[in-house]
Enzyme design. Sequence first.
Site, short mmCIF file in Angstrom:
data_model
loop_
_atom_site.label_atom_id
_atom_site.label_comp_id
_atom_site.label_asym_id
_atom_site.label_seq_id
_atom_site.Cartn_x
_atom_site.Cartn_y
_atom_site.Cartn_z
N LYS A 1 -52.74 -2.26 136.80
CA LYS A 1 -52.82 -0.99 137.92
C LYS A 1 -51.48 -1.01 138.47
O LYS A 1 -51.40 -0.90 139.57
CB LYS A 1 -54.03 -1.23 139.08
CG LYS A 1 -55.31 -1.39 138.31
CD LYS A 1 -55.81 -0.37 137.22
CE LYS A 1 -55.44 1.23 137.90
NZ LYS A 1 -55.82 2.41 136.66
N SER B 1 -48.89 0.44 133.78
CA SER B 1 -48.67 -0.17 132.87
C SER B 1 -48.79 0.51 131.55
O SER B 1 -48.28 0.59 130.51
CB SER B 1 -49.10 -1.72 132.97
OG SER B 1 -50.48 -1.73 132.86
N HIS C 1 -46.92 -6.71 124.72
CA HIS C 1 -47.54 -6.31 126.04
C HIS C 1 -48.82 -6.74 126.18
O HIS C 1 -49.41 -6.89 125.25
CB HIS C 1 -47.29 -4.86 126.21
CG HIS C 1 -48.37 -3.97 125.56
ND1 HIS C 1 -49.58 -3.62 126.00
CD2 HIS C 1 -48.18 -3.46 124.19
CE1 HIS C 1 -50.24 -2.84 124.83
NE2 HIS C 1 -49.06 -2.83 123.84
N HIS D 1 -51.80 -8.48 129.53
CA HIS D 1 -51.95 -8.95 130.90
C HIS D 1 -51.92 -10.52 130.74
O HIS D 1 -53.03 -11.19 131.01
CB HIS D 1 -53.22 -8.76 131.59
CG HIS D 1 -53.42 -7.05 131.67
ND1 HIS D 1 -52.52 -6.38 132.14
CD2 HIS D 1 -54.50 -5.97 131.25
CE1 HIS D 1 -52.73 -4.94 132.23
NE2 HIS D 1 -53.83 -4.98 131.73
N SER E 1 -50.35 11.57 127.39
CA SER E 1 -50.48 9.85 127.07
C SER E 1 -49.50 8.95 127.80
O SER E 1 -49.86 7.84 127.99
CB SER E 1 -49.96 9.81 125.54
OG SER E 1 -48.52 10.00 125.81
#
Length: 315
Positions: free
Chosen positions: A42, A45, A99, A101, A244
């Site tokens: 959040k 990203s 990429h 988390h 997007s």
Amino acid sequence: ERAIARHEVREIEQRHTVDGPRQDRTLDEEDDVVIIYNRVPKTASTSFTNIAYDLCAKNKYHVLHINTTKNNPVMSLQDQVRFVKNVTSWKEMKPGFYHGHISYLDFAKFGVKKKPIYINVIRDPIERLVSYYYFLRFGDDYRPGLRRRKQGDKKTFDECVAAGGSDCAPEKLWLQIPFFCGHSSECWNVGSRWALEQAKYNLINEYFLVGVTEELEDFIMLLEAALPRFFRGATELYRTGKKSHLRKTTEKKLPTKETIAKLQQSEIWKMENEFYEFALEQFQFVRAHAVREKDGELYILAQNFFYEKIYPKSN
């Protein structure tokens, strides 16, 4: 999903190895580059990552999503070894943009010769928590049909804070610091002053650039100027406003001043906010030395250094 991913990887490796053995393939220095965006949830990203996906074919690099079980940001020791080996030796995926988390991982601990380039974006801690709170209940306009974990819970963030709920507790603010601190146990001890200082150290010494959600366009502009191999065309792509690149949490209600004031009494908020302010000041410092404003528009400075007094003189 894993079967599909393995199939995609095999196809790419076959394309790269069609002219010779995999181990004989050498990379130009410009291509021997890996960027890791260990994205904090959040913080815009997805918007930023979609730009990387849209540019990868044109700019000729690979984008890989690091999908961890249950989005656990801490890897096991054996997975750390596997990940470092993949990132550093997987020539078929270079240049690469990874990429996911995951918390910061120090590649130097594993004895690699060339470390990846780390980048990231962080956000005002209360705004990030509010966005995440409503995201778990209502989702967003990116994948509106996907059922979220807390779907059906209609309690507002203000009501949650007033009732002392666990989903809005100050402890939930403790996320951006450990993401930058890394894989040490102390990083995940809520309220650790050591973790805060380590996160600051890593931000300055291990990250190429850290932006803030509130100034995402400037972050993208700086990346395009500094790393055009990956981000050529990114600023214009962001400005065109394609769907997007825009992701908004639905049904989000801004918290009242009373709710914000209550959270700000917490020592955890004070530490997360200290880290955010530290990151913001550093980003603005970098930007101030890289851009100028003219007629309300920012533009990147041209090269401002040169070489002289070069000896010995050539004939």
